[in-house]
Design a protein around this motif. Structure first.
Motif, PDB file in Angstrom:
ATOM      1  N   MET A 156     -13.349  -7.092   1.972  1.00 10.38           N
ATOM      2  CA  MET A 156     -12.758  -5.880   2.547  1.00 10.38           C
ATOM      3  C   MET A 156     -12.012  -6.205   3.843  1.00 10.38           C
ATOM      4  O   MET A 156     -10.902  -5.735   4.078  1.00 10.38           O
ATOM      5  CB  MET A 156     -13.839  -4.825   2.814  1.00 10.38           C
ATOM      6  N   SER A 157     -12.629  -7.033   4.663  1.00 13.96           N
ATOM      7  CA  SER A 157     -12.031  -7.389   5.951  1.00 13.96           C
ATOM      8  C   SER A 157     -10.743  -8.190   5.760  1.00 13.96           C
ATOM      9  O   SER A 157      -9.726  -7.926   6.406  1.00 13.96           O
ATOM     10  CB  SER A 157     -13.054  -8.193   6.767  1.00 13.96           C
TER      11      SER A 157
ATOM     12  N   ASP B  98     -11.375  -3.825  -2.168  1.00 12.10           N
ATOM     13  CA  ASP B  98     -11.505  -2.634  -1.340  1.00 12.10           C
ATOM     14  C   ASP B  98     -10.905  -1.447  -2.088  1.00 12.10           C
ATOM     15  O   ASP B  98     -10.215  -1.622  -3.091  1.00 12.10           O
ATOM     16  CB  ASP B  98     -10.748  -2.838  -0.019  1.00 12.10           C
TER      17      ASP B  98
ATOM     18  N   GLY C 152       0.822  -1.207   0.000  1.00 12.55           N
ATOM     19  CA  GLY C 152       0.000   0.000   0.000  1.00 12.55           C
ATOM     20  C   GLY C 152       0.855   1.255   0.000  1.00 12.55           C
ATOM     21  O   GLY C 152       0.536   2.257  -0.639  1.00 12.55           O
TER      22      GLY C 152
ATOM     23  N   SER D 273      -4.920   2.065  -0.734  1.00 17.42           N
ATOM     24  CA  SER D 273      -4.434   2.799   0.434  1.00 17.42           C
ATOM     25  C   SER D 273      -4.638   4.303   0.279  1.00 17.42           C
ATOM     26  O   SER D 273      -4.731   5.026   1.252  1.00 17.42           O
ATOM     27  CB  SER D 273      -2.951   2.497   0.664  1.00 17.42           C
TER      28      SER D 273
ATOM     29  N   SER E 182     -17.489  -7.569  12.766  1.00 15.52           N
ATOM     30  CA  SER E 182     -17.268  -6.571  11.706  1.00 15.52           C
ATOM     31  C   SER E 182     -18.485  -6.408  10.795  1.00 15.52           C
ATOM     32  O   SER E 182     -18.651  -5.368  10.172  1.00 15.52           O
ATOM     33  CB  SER E 182     -16.015  -6.912  10.888  1.00 15.52           C
TER      34      SER E 182
ATOM     35  N   GLN F 232      -8.815  -8.223   3.130  1.00 18.02           N
ATOM     36  CA  GLN F 232      -7.798  -7.343   2.528  1.00 18.02           C
ATOM     37  C   GLN F 232      -7.161  -6.447   3.592  1.00 18.02           C
ATOM     38  O   GLN F 232      -5.953  -6.264   3.633  1.00 18.02           O
ATOM     39  CB  GLN F 232      -8.447  -6.475   1.443  1.00 18.02           C
ATOM     40  N   GLU F 233      -7.993  -5.929   4.482  1.00 12.91           N
ATOM     41  CA  GLU F 233      -7.513  -5.042   5.546  1.00 12.91           C
ATOM     42  C   GLU F 233      -6.548  -5.786   6.471  1.00 12.91           C
ATOM     43  O   GLU F 233      -5.497  -5.271   6.838  1.00 12.91           O
ATOM     44  CB  GLU F 233      -8.721  -4.550   6.344  1.00 12.91           C
TER      45      GLU F 233
ATOM     46  N   ASN G 229      -3.256  -6.367   4.628  1.00 12.54           N
ATOM     47  CA  ASN G 229      -2.493  -5.119   4.509  1.00 12.54           C
ATOM     48  C   ASN G 229      -1.825  -4.717   5.819  1.00 12.54           C
ATOM     49  O   ASN G 229      -0.788  -4.064   5.821  1.00 12.54           O
ATOM     50  CB  ASN G 229      -3.411  -3.963   4.079  1.00 12.54           C
ATOM     51  N   GLY G 230      -2.452  -5.086   6.947  1.00 15.42           N
ATOM     52  CA  GLY G 230      -1.969  -4.610   8.247  1.00 15.42           C
ATOM     53  C   GLY G 230      -0.714  -5.290   8.762  1.00 15.42           C
ATOM     54  O   GLY G 230      -0.069  -4.790   9.679  1.00 15.42           O
TER      55      GLY G 230
END
Length: 879
Positions: free
Chosen positions: A568-569, A248, A89, A251, A483, A571-572, A575-576
């Motif tokens: 989305m969840s 999603d 991102g 970034s 979520s 992917q998040e 990414n984290g």
């Protein structure tokens, strides 16, 4: 200074075109001390060559004491930036900025492109500092209740009076406007944890907007951006996320006012190669203005403990380019001007869309795709750069590198003399804490904690719902349930209407999993989910109605909506990892040490990341849909619930009445009409009978060039008499031993130790080493055991610990330690007294009792690149 102060914040931020040096404290003497040190550090730094070599970059023998080991690049910032660019991102965001503003300062990496860092010389850095870090180029910001005149006097005497005016020549010119749109492409490393390995492309369209010093235009474009991209009702959400073209937004999305001219970006990540053509610009309807103005009102009224820092950050970019910072803070006048503009011209926003988007030729379409060879190419480029540097060396140069390496190692191994720095004394710390009065009652059989606070016209509501009755096979699904439960619709509202009502009536509604270790016994814990929301006092009935609908009639049956949320969840989460790898390493290292640690890994560790990836890969989610109502039956249940309310004294009785109506409503709607239990507080914590602590070491191979390393040791709970000594020991080891070994010598961006949740945990962040760092953790234990620390070291650690213990608490969060963690003010005061009483002897004793090999049960985890040493070691499990 972290160890000589009661600071509540200390750091430095690197933006694209300025550096900010913020600090905060609640102690007046400490504020003057810190201001003095910050003025000196910013305007009169030593900037010695040795500092540049340690913090920036250097060539050095792999083993500094052996001249026959190969020469390698080392340096804290060099490794930090390698870590920064291990996050896809960030690779995308950086390239987007560089390519949208190609003609001046924004075309380069302000933090340092890793392979450009070794081209910077010490002399260049000193010269850069002399012209840029000068009062003629500076702006000062203070916030708080101390008298301003004293600050101004100190700033004048200690800094400003010692400089002549110069023209720093740092004005950023405007980016020349393109006459036609451009396209570009970049590559990144494949993400092994991506929800769908075949869909890892990112694509977005970015537009150059107006100058950020035009406050009202910035306000308008920021609001327009929110209308277009925020929430499921926004046109871009409908046009891009819901058709599942990607997982999603990327970034970088929406309005960005951090550069001299703002930009707007819209796009997707998680797209398949074949679907990149499906991205398009969608005009959409403009129907949500009122809800965004209400969100603004709530944001203004909501008091946070970092409000001053948030304001400084909010005004920094515009002020840096000559904008009016006071005008920027007058949100109400911008809101009034906006309403007036809309009244005078109903097509006001449509005209902006036409001007900035439809007719704007300064448009960049940037795509990013994974390249299997990306890491190899990066590694090869670094090797080539290294070889080029080495080939230019003479024997004399090599000898000098070796000598300087020894010199630096010697300097790093010495205890620094910090006597020139001002310091508070332990006696400056208040002996007692202020008590937060709370009232405990019951409403409709549900226990409630009431806390009257000056909340500025907002009401804060929390409810903890126990997971004690939830079957084991459903535990992994709890974070997913949390979520989606507020995002799928409820009662008569579909998910779009629900989102709109939440925007209009509340400051947000969330549900999060909670795992809380008992304060007296390590193997006891509470498992639950925390419901949180806030609203303006006038919207109280509406907020509770939304919760009632979520409890009584949540919607679970829309598979397409669920799929969007799952993607989305997942992917998040994926990414984290590159950003919070040390947290994942610590969570995994503690997994087999306490029952709470085991559940934390299930809810928020690598196990949850991998579970969500599996869910995202499912072609049929009907099984998941059948699971959600089963979880809801156990969780959203007044029999397993306790509540807390923070509001003004004037509104507390009305809030209590609304809460009573809510608890009755959700009790009446339950199928099984059992009497509601009133002893929920007594059964909060439960024991896991089948849990046995054991050692476990896990290695996760990741597509990063750096490591995140952790070792956790089973220790003691909060109320144990040894907790205070372990708490101070962690802080002292971090400052007096681990910082030197892991950052200064090892070159990691950060590392240290912390005590909490019954575990004593070591960690490192963006670390070029792994096994060597684990060894440094062990050596830290030996250092503490040998008692090689002074009373001054202990006092400094106490100051650092108290700055954390005494950090300010916002009115919305008062009483939450008691409500969520079961820790009362009396327990906090008792810990305070034990912290004051910690001695040299008690620190050595707890090291021997809990941390030494043979005494401890510990776990370890590493997230990082391929590691042959670990793969050959049978004691490690490789994932």
């Amino acid at each position: 200074m972290l160890n000589r102060s009661l600071s509540t914040f200390m750091n430095a931020f690197t933006a694209s075109d300025y550096t900010m040096y913020p600090f905060s404290t609640q102690n007046e003497k400490d504020f003057q001390n810190l201001l003095s040190v910050y003025l000196d550090a910013v305007f009169f730094p030593c900037l010695r060559e040795q500092d540049f070599r340690q913090e920036g970059w250097r060539l050095e023998n792999e083993n500094p004491t052996d001249p026959n080991t190969p020469l390698v690049f080392k340096g804290v910032v060099f490794n930090e930036m390698k870590g920064f660019f291990s996050d896809n991102g960030r690779i995308y965001a950086q390239n987007l900025q560089n390519k949208l503003y190609p003609d001046h300062t924004y075309s380069v990496v302000s933090g340092g492109e890793p392979l450009a860092i070794p081209d910077l010389t010490w002399q260049q850095l000193r010269q850069f500092h002399a012209t840029h870090y000068h009062p003629s180029n500076a702006r000062f910001f203070t916030y708080g209740d101390l008298p301003l005149e004293q600050h101004l006097k100190q700033i004048e005497e200690e800094a400003l009076s010692k400089f002549e005016c110069i023209n720093p020549n740092t004005e950023v010119p405007s980016q020349p406007h393109w006459s036609s749109p451009r396209e570009d492409h970049v590559t990144c490393s494949p993400d092994t944890l991506a929800p769908d390995p075949a869909r890892q492309n990112t694509l977005s369209v970015s537009y150059l907007l107006g100058d950020i010093t035009d406050t009202f235009e910035g306000f308008t474009l920021s609001l327009l951006s929110s209308l277009m991209v925020s929430g499921p009702n926004s046109p871009f959400y409908k046009a891009l996320i819901e058709p599942k073209i990607g997982s999603d937004f990327p970034s970088v999305v929406g309005y960005d006012g951090s550069t001299k001219q703002a930009s707007f970006s819209i796009g997707l990540q998680g797209i398949a190669e074949k679907d990149t053509e499906k991205m398009w610009f969608h005009k959409g309807e403009m129907c949500k203005i009122n809800s965004f103005l209400i969100i603004l009102e709530i944001e203004i009224k909501h008091q946070t403990t970092n409000f001053g820092l948030a304001l400084a950050s909010y005004i920094a970019s515009s002020w840096n380019h000559g904008g009016d910072p006071v005008e920027l803070l007058q949100i109400n006048s911008s809101t009034a001007q906006f309403r007036q503009a809309l009244k005078e011209n109903p097509r006001f926003l449509q005209d902006k869309v036409k001007h900035y988007f439809k007719e704007n030729t300064h448009r960049l379409t940037l795509s990013m795709s994974p390249d299997e060879a990306y890491m190899d190419k990066q590694s090869k480029a670094e090797k080539e750069k290294l070889q080029k540097k080495i080939q230019a060396l003479s024997d004399c140069d090599r000898k000098e590198i070796y000598d300087k390496g020894l010199e630096l190692l010697n300097a790093q191994s010495k205890t620094q003399d910090a006597s020139c720095l001002p310091a508070l004394k332990v006696s400056d710390i208040k002996p007692t804490i202020p008590i937060t009065p709370v009232q405990i009652g019951t409403t409709g059989g549900v226990p409630v904690q009431y806390c009257e606070q000056p909340t500025n016209g907002l009401v804060y509501f929390r409810a903890m719902c126990s997971l004690n009755t939830l079957p084991e096979d459903l535990k992994l699904y709890v974070p997913l349930f949390c979520s989606v439960i507020t995002k799928m619709g409820c009662g008569a509202l579909d998910y779009r209407q629900q989102a709109q009502q939440m925007d209009l009536r509340t400051g947000g509604m969330s549900v999060t999993p909670q795992v809380i270790t008992d304060s007296t016994q390590l193997d006891m814990y509470e498992q639950g989910v925390l419901l949180s929301s806030s609203c303006l006092e006038r919207n109280l009935p509406h907020m509770f109605q939304l919760w009632s609908d979520i409890f009584n009639s949540p919607h679970f049956d829309e598979e397409e909506r669920l799929r969007v949320l799952v993607m989305m969840s997942a992917q998040e989460l994926s990414n984290g990892i590159a950003f919070s790898g040390h947290m994942y390493a610590m969570t995994r290292a503690g997994r087999h040490l306490t029952p709470a640690g085991d559940l934390q890994e299930t809810f928020g560790g690598m196990e949850q990341v991998k579970f969500m990836k599996r869910i995202a890969e499912m072609s049929d989610l009907s099984g998941v849909i059948r699971t959600l109502p089963r979880i809801k039956k156990h969780l959203l249940n007044p029999e397993n619930m306790r509540c807390a309310v923070n509001s003004t004294p004037q509104k507390m009785s009305e809030t209590a009445a609304q809460l009573e109506s809510f608890t009755k409503d959700i009790a009446e709607n339950r199928k099984e009409r059992k009497p509601v239990k009133t002893n929920i507080i007594e059964v909060r914590f439960q024991r896991e009978l089948n849990f046995h602590p054991c050692q476990m070491k896990t290695f996760f191979q990741m597509p990063f060039p750096i490591n995140f390393v952790s070792e956790s040791i089973r220790a003691v709970p909060f109320s144990h008499e040894d907790y205070a000594s372990l708490y101070i020991l962690a802080r002292m080891m971090m400052a007096k031993y681990l910082h030197g070994e892991i950052r200064e010598k090892g070159g990691a961006y950060g590392g240290g130790a912390r005590m909490g949740g019954g575990l004593f945990s070591f960690f490192s962040y963006r670390d070029p080493n792994s096994v060597q760092t684990l060894s440094a953790f062990r050596k830290g234990v030996d250092w503490a055991k040998s008692g090689q620390f002074t009373q001054q070291d202990i006092d400094e650690a106490k100051l650092a610990v108290f700055s954390n213990v005494d950090a300010p608490v916002a009115p919305s969060d008062k009483g939450m330690g008691q409500f969520i963690h079961g820790i009362t003010d009396e327990m906090k005061q008792s810990l305070r007294e034990r912290l004051f009483a910690v001695t040299h002897k008690s620190l050595v004793e707890v090291t021997e009792r809990y941390l030494c090999a043979g005494q401890s049960t510990c776990g370890a985890a590493i997230l990082g690149p391929e590691n042959e040493t670990i793969k050959k070691d049978p004691s490690w499990i490789v994932k």
